[in-house]
Structures are given as C-alpha cells and as structure tokens.
Design a protein around this motif. Structure first.
Motif: not given
Length: 259
Positions: A27-44
């Motif tokens: 999703k964010c195209k960042r290395p998995a170790v520094v991914c911030w996608c878990s902080a995105l809203p649960s629903e867009r």
C-alpha cells in the motif's frame, strides 16, 4: 598456487544476482518494518469535498513525505495528485476543468486570501487545491501557473503546532501537507475526525524515527527567537517572520520542508 585457487573459489561463491531488497508494503510502498498503514483509518474516509494536490516533482523522491498518507486515508478519487512545475499541462487530464469550477479554492497565503471560515457554508462541497512542495517550490509553481491566480484563495488561521517534528518548519504555524488538508476538511465539513484520524500515520512515522535516532526539530522561527539558529538569516526568512509576527497569523500553513 593454493592461495590463488582459494581466491578464485571465494570469488566463484559470490552470487551473480544483487541481494534482494527489503520487502515493501503493497500500500504505502515503504519497507515493511517502517510501514505506517496500521495507523490509517479502519475505513477510508469519504468527505464531501475533494483534495487536489499540485505536487512538485522533487516531492516524490522524499522518503518522509505525507501526501501518500492523505491519499490512502481518504476514499478513492477524493485526493488527486498532479505532478509538475506548472499547471495545468496537457498530461494533466481534467485538471483545468477542476481548477475552473466555481467551487474550487486554493490554499495559498496571498494578500487576497480570506480565512477559510469565511467561505459560504451553504456550498455543498469544495475542490481544495494545495501546492505540495517547499516554500520556494510552491512560490515558483504559483508564479508559473497563471490559472492559479484566478482561483479564490483562502488561508487557515489556526494555532496548531505541527506534529511533523522530525522536520524543521519555517515558522511555528507551519503544517505538513497532510495536516493542512486534514485541518481544512475538518473546518469545511465541521467534523474534527479529519484532523484526528488522518494524521495518525504521521504520528506513527515520527515516533518510529525518534525511536531510531532521529531528534525533535524546532522551527526556524523558534531557533531564531532563542538565538540558536546556526545560519545567517536571509532576506526572505526575515521578511516572512516579520510578516508572521505583524499579522499574528500562520503564513505558510501549506508547506512543510522549509524556505
């Protein structure tokens, strides 16, 4: 002879292919170790208004940019990104049509800009245009894009301090692109969820950086006031800070990377 054979044997064991790169988040195209996608809203989130980012090409190369957080936090097609140094260009499909719509506004701190709170509350939605780049880049884009001069210009007047604490801001009132868009949506939609939910990935990014050696950055304005700024102050910075102090308002809420 044996030593020579040993060297060749070592060389023959070197893999022909380059080492594999770190796994990237889809999703964010960042290395998995520094991914911030878990902080995105649960629903867009689906606001009534749309965010239109006019992005300087250099922004795409920055690893700590916030525009992707905005694009992934909002519903599909609610955040459109157009890249270039002037706008619109022929490759910017439908952009000119968007910029000419009567409900399009430009977040830009010109002398003609009005407080965003003064906009007509009866308007069902807006196309909120932001320039995504450093202050010099934003000024250059504005100067080379005459169509932007014809759009109603607005500004955010708020006392929020940026959460983008791992980057040096020009003044105390400067916000990142993400924070500016989130604050604008919160004010126009009269719903604080935008400024609360959309910025969570930024908090996560900054906390990871701080946990791994980054330091908190004060604004240039703060450093100058406390006489700890390590460089000579240029005319542009002096003029900006004087204007900010005279008006007691944030002049550059839409820019995040300095002067």
């Amino acid at each position: 002879m044996e030593e020579s054979e040993s060297v060749w044997e070592d060389l023959s064991n070197i893999p022909a292919d380059p080492p594999s790169k770190r796994k990237l988040c889809d999703k964010c195209k960042r290395p998995a170790v520094v991914c911030w996608c878990s902080a995105l809203p649960s629903e867009r989130i689906t606001p009534r208004s749309n965010i239109i980012l006019l992005q300087h090409p250099a922004e795409e190369k920055r690893c700590l940019r916030t525009a992707p957080m905005l694009q992934l936090g909002l519903a599909e097609n609610k955040c459109l990104i157009f890249k270039g140094k002037r706008f619109p260009l022929t490759r910017h499909e439908n952009l000119e049509n968007i910029l000419r719509q009567p409900n399009t506004i430009l977040l830009y701190p010109s002398k003609a800009s009005i407080n965003i709170e003064e906009l007509d509350s009866k308007e069902p939605s807006y196309n909120i245009v932001l320039i995504d780049g450093t202050w010099p880049q934003a000024k250059a884009i504005y100067a080379s894009s005459p169509i932007l001069h014809t759009i109603k210009q607005v500004k955010l007047v708020c006392r929020n301090i940026s959460n983008y604490i791992i980057r040096t801001q020009p003044t105390e009132g400067c916000l990142s692109t993400l924070e500016t868009a989130a604050e604008a949506l919160s004010q126009l939609e009269m719903d604080p969820k935008y400024s609360e939910l959309l910025v969570r990935p930024l908090h996560m990014l900054c906390q990871y950086q701080l946990d791994n050696g980054a330091v908190t950055h004060q604004s240039k304005e703060f450093l100058i006031k406390t006489k700890t700024y390590p460089k000579l102050i240029g005319k542009r910075l002096s003029k900006l800070l004087k204007s900010t102090n005279d008006n007691d308002e944030s002049l550059t809420n839409f820019t995040k990377n300095g002067l």
